[in-house]
Enzyme design. Structure first.
Site, mmCIF file in Angstrom:
data_model
loop_
_atom_site.group_PDB
_atom_site.id
_atom_site.type_symbol
_atom_site.label_atom_id
_atom_site.label_comp_id
_atom_site.label_asym_id
_atom_site.label_seq_id
_atom_site.Cartn_x
_atom_site.Cartn_y
_atom_site.Cartn_z
ATOM 1 N N LYS A 131 -13.084 34.493 -34.129
ATOM 2 C CA LYS A 131 -11.688 34.106 -34.401
ATOM 3 C C LYS A 131 -10.713 35.056 -33.706
ATOM 4 O O LYS A 131 -9.506 34.939 -33.883
ATOM 5 C CB LYS A 131 -11.417 34.144 -35.908
ATOM 6 C CG LYS A 131 -12.303 33.235 -36.733
ATOM 7 C CD LYS A 131 -11.984 33.431 -38.220
ATOM 8 C CE LYS A 131 -13.099 32.903 -39.090
ATOM 9 N NZ LYS A 131 -13.010 33.407 -40.461
ATOM 10 N N THR A 145 -33.984 47.560 -29.866
ATOM 11 C CA THR A 145 -33.092 48.511 -30.541
ATOM 12 C C THR A 145 -32.679 47.968 -31.903
ATOM 13 O O THR A 145 -32.759 48.670 -32.917
ATOM 14 C CB THR A 145 -31.852 48.789 -29.662
ATOM 15 O OG1 THR A 145 -32.299 49.068 -28.335
ATOM 16 C CG2 THR A 145 -31.061 49.964 -30.187
ATOM 17 N N HIS A 190 -27.297 55.216 -23.635
ATOM 18 C CA HIS A 190 -28.137 54.615 -24.678
ATOM 19 C C HIS A 190 -28.895 55.791 -25.315
ATOM 20 O O HIS A 190 -30.083 55.998 -25.077
ATOM 21 C CB HIS A 190 -29.093 53.607 -24.054
ATOM 22 C CG HIS A 190 -29.808 52.711 -25.033
ATOM 23 N ND1 HIS A 190 -29.855 52.956 -26.396
ATOM 24 C CD2 HIS A 190 -30.501 51.566 -24.832
ATOM 25 C CE1 HIS A 190 -30.557 52.001 -26.986
ATOM 26 N NE2 HIS A 190 -30.949 51.130 -26.054
HETATM 27 N N1 CP Z 1 -34.684 49.272 -24.664
HETATM 28 C C1 CP Z 1 -33.749 48.455 -25.193
HETATM 29 O O1 CP Z 1 -32.588 48.823 -25.357
HETATM 30 O O2 CP Z 1 -34.192 47.210 -25.492
HETATM 31 P P1 CP Z 1 -33.310 46.074 -26.166
HETATM 32 O O3 CP Z 1 -32.214 45.703 -25.157
HETATM 33 O O4 CP Z 1 -34.251 44.928 -26.419
HETATM 34 O O5 CP Z 1 -32.684 46.612 -27.407
#
Ligand code: CP
Length: 328
Positions: free
Chosen positions: A104, A75, A153
């Site tokens: 911090k 991503t 996502h």
């Molecule tokens: N598919 C995906 O989110 O991969 P990463 O966690 O490597 O970003």
């Protein structure tokens, strides 16, 4: 193949911007079917233009800040690559928070408010489910959710949808089987919500009972613990990793980690035109020997992710007035 002219690109960005007017992408629920259709058309156009080295630098002078509070390979790298492909730049130190003032004790809101002064787009991955909803009430810069804990996502699911439509042409009367950790697998949560836009698509959910899809994403799909029972009917097999980092009990991870292994034997009764997908990273779920099977499309998904993120950044950042005479 006909290469779309750059005027067509401009028109596709504009029509998408007219159907999606928000300045953030927090959840796939923000996309209407109409906006999704325009987005898929724009991704396709960018795909062809980029493959033919004909993509104009439509985001020249724009700066991306990729802020990842959880690990990422695909991503983060694909957002960064996408911004360079569009002629923009990337703040170089943000991916990986080890060297920032988060150490911090600075809050996420203050960190983002600060980085928003220095960039045009914030892409944030964070372990807290739903945090982006809180943030967009406080930060008015464009923001994209690159994963919120075991929530959503959205950009992964949009590239997954693009991949399915590209490989299978349509979802009409297709059977999509989703297997693995459906409780914590955020890509699945977003993908299911997108699939609900399509009529006559059959979804089959395969997981241990303890890792079943949360009811907030569920819409009456067939559920089973047996992949063997359903693989033969599948047109799309979407495999996910057991999300070890989210398990409260490591012993239950050990119990499930090798439960669904995709290999030559598993695929024996699968359709010849099945496509095998995975958001990656994979751990135990797919035998690397399957990579040579023409049905495996999980590395194509990564490439499609580049074009999808280019399209999403055009959606949020392209200024039709200031760029019109430069590029078209
Ligand atoms: N598919 C995906 O989110 O991969 P990463 O966690 O490597 O970003």
């Amino acid at each position: 193949m006909n290469i779309p002219v750059q005027k067509e690109l401009f028109e596709r960005i504009c029509i998408l911007q007219e159907s999606y007017t928000e300045n953030n992408i927090v959840s796939v629920q923000q996309f209407s079917f109409e906006a999704l259709t325009h987005l898929m058309n724009l991704i396709s156009c960018i795909h062809v233009l980029t493959e033919n080295n004909a993509m104009p630098p439509v985001l020249a002078n724009k700066i991306l800040a990729a802020i990842f509070y959880e690990p990422s390979t695909r991503t983060s790298a694909s957002f960064i690559s996408a911004m360079y492909k569009l002629g923009g730049s990337v703040l170089p130190f943000i991916a990986g928070m080890e060297s920032s003032s988060v150490r911090k004790g600075e809050t996420v809101v203050d960190t983002l408010k600060t980085i928003a002064q220095l960039s045009d787009l914030l892409v944030l991955r964070h372990p807290e489910k739903g945090i982006h909803t809180t943030l967009v009430a406080n930060i008015f810069s464009p923001l994209i959710n690159a994963g919120d804990g075991y929530g959503e996502h959205p950009t992964q699911a949009l590239l997954d949808l693009y991949t399915i439509l590209r490989e299978k042409q349509s979802l009409e009367n297709k059977t999509v089987t989703i297997v693995g950790d459906l409780l914590y697998g955020r890509t699945v949560h977003s993908l299911i919500r997108l699939l609900h836009h399509f009529e006559n698509v059959h979804i089959q959910l395969v997981s241990p009972r303890d890792l079943a899809l949360p009811r907030e994403y569920y819409s009456g799909e067939k559920e089973t613990e047996s992949l063997e029972e359903v693989i033969g009917e599948s047109d799309v097999l979407y495999v996910t990793r057991m999300q070890r980092e989210r398990f409260k009990n490591p012993e239950s991870y050990d119990q499930y980690k090798s439960l669904y292994l995709i290999n030559k034997d598993t695929l024996h009764h699968a359709k010849n035109n099945l496509i095998i997908m995975h958001p990656l990273p994979r751990v135990n779920e797919i035998d690397p020997l399957v990579d040579k099977d023409t049905r495996a499309v999980y590395f194509k998904q990564v490439k499609n992710g580049l074009y999808t993120r280019m399209a999403l950044m055009c959606l949020l950042l392209f200024d039709r007035n200031s760029h019109f005479y430069d590029f078209f």
